[in-house]
Design an enzyme around this catalytic site. Structure first.
Site, mmCIF file in Angstrom:
data_model
loop_
_atom_site.group_PDB
_atom_site.id
_atom_site.type_symbol
_atom_site.label_atom_id
_atom_site.label_comp_id
_atom_site.label_asym_id
_atom_site.label_seq_id
_atom_site.Cartn_x
_atom_site.Cartn_y
_atom_site.Cartn_z
ATOM 1 N N ARG A 10 0.861 -1.192 0.000
ATOM 2 C CA ARG A 10 0.000 0.000 0.000
ATOM 3 C C ARG A 10 0.879 1.217 0.000
ATOM 4 O O ARG A 10 1.921 1.234 0.662
ATOM 5 C CB ARG A 10 -0.857 0.027 1.279
ATOM 6 N N PRO A 191 4.292 8.517 0.997
ATOM 7 C CA PRO A 191 4.613 7.727 -0.204
ATOM 8 C C PRO A 191 6.075 7.266 -0.234
ATOM 9 O O PRO A 191 6.929 7.862 0.422
ATOM 10 C CB PRO A 191 4.354 8.721 -1.351
ATOM 11 N N ASN A 192 6.316 6.228 -0.999
ATOM 12 C CA ASN A 192 7.663 5.685 -1.233
ATOM 13 C C ASN A 192 8.355 5.223 0.041
ATOM 14 O O ASN A 192 9.580 5.229 0.123
ATOM 15 C CB ASN A 192 8.557 6.712 -1.957
ATOM 16 N N ARG A 193 7.566 4.879 1.045
ATOM 17 C CA ARG A 193 8.106 4.423 2.337
ATOM 18 C C ARG A 193 8.934 5.505 3.041
ATOM 19 O O ARG A 193 9.700 5.226 3.947
ATOM 20 C CB ARG A 193 8.967 3.153 2.172
ATOM 21 N N LEU A 194 8.776 6.753 2.581
ATOM 22 C CA LEU A 194 9.514 7.854 3.225
ATOM 23 C C LEU A 194 8.574 8.545 4.210
ATOM 24 O O LEU A 194 8.136 9.680 4.016
ATOM 25 C CB LEU A 194 10.059 8.814 2.154
#
Ligand SMILES: Cc1cc2nc3c(=O)[nH]c(=O)nc-3n(C[C@H](O)[C@H](O)[C@H](O)COP(=O)(O)O)c2cc1C
Length: 220
Positions: A10, A191-194
């Site tokens: 996700r 987003p982007n695991r950041l």
């Protein structure tokens, strides 16, 4: 298993945490987040939290308990004072609680020290509970081994008869604990695991010093 967990993915993109929007007190931010989570809906029990202790066997253990009250002094839940968790607490008062609110892609992690609430607080909360829950507290020797379910059912029946038409007193072995935080981390999925991670820590130089919270940003 039909689905491969490796494909569960996700992207978190609903909210963000910016330094310029942070209140001075993490309790204020907790209140704001809790309200937003409840208002957004979709979380059955937003006050359910994972409570972790270091057990007498040296292993950490986590279980869910319900947050029943909080203020600047700490986060309160109620339980059995003879339970496994109570024995762990008696040995090591350093504990952790955490919340996961998937609807808003948020996590809060609170580390702190734990102590029993006052007897008055416990009695006051006990009185507010439904009768069934009050009797449940008398019925269950929480965390003890029992040989069958019927032990509980029989004991409940006996207690229902005993207290019929009477006020049920709070069991001496039941009451609250308050976790006084030393740090509170707010985690917001991005987003982007950041993800955004803001860690508030208490900065108290002496007992007399007024409690002062400071925060830093952590890498996700
Ligand atoms: C949603 C949920 C809420 C719970 N709330 C409490 C609670 O407020 N107090 C409590 O003692 N146990 C609560 N429990 C049960 C605990 O998770 C746990 O089984 C119990 O406290 C015994 O833990 P222990 O043997 O480690 O002491 C709850 C469980 C769930 C799933």
């Amino acid at each position: 298993m039909d689905r491969d967990l490796k494909d569960y993915r996700r992207s978190y993109e609903k909210y963000f945490l910016k330094e310029e929007n942070l209140p001075a007190s993490p309790f204020e931010l907790f209140t704001q987040w809790f309200k937003e989570v409840e208002d957004a809906g979709g979380v059955e029990e937003a006050n359910a939290m994972t409570f972790s202790t270091i057990g007498v066997d040296g292993y950490p253990k986590s279980r869910i308990v319900l947050l029943k009250q909080y203020d600047e002094r700490g986060f309160v839940f109620y339980t059995n004072y003879s339970s496994d968790k109570a024995q762990a607490i008696a040995k090591n008062a350093n504990v952790c609680i955490s919340f996961f609110w998937p609807n808003l892609e948020r996590q809060v992690i609170i580390k702190g020290t734990i102590a029993k609430t006052t007897e008055e607080e416990s009695i006051s909360y006990y009185k507010s509970r439904p009768r069934g829950s009050q009797l449940g507290a008398w019925t269950s020797d929480q965390s003890e081994i029992i040989t069958s379910r019927s032990i509980l059912d029989d004991k409940l029946k006996m207690l229902e008869a005993k207290y019929e038409g009477k006020e049920i007193p709070k069991p001496p072995h039941w009451g609250g604990y308050r976790v006084s935080p030393v740090s509170i981390e707010f985690w917001q999925g991005r987003p982007n695991r950041l993800h955004d991670r803001i860690l508030f820590s208490i900065n108290k130089l002496t007992e007399e010093t007024e409690t002062k919270w400071e925060y830093v940003r952590l890498a996700p």
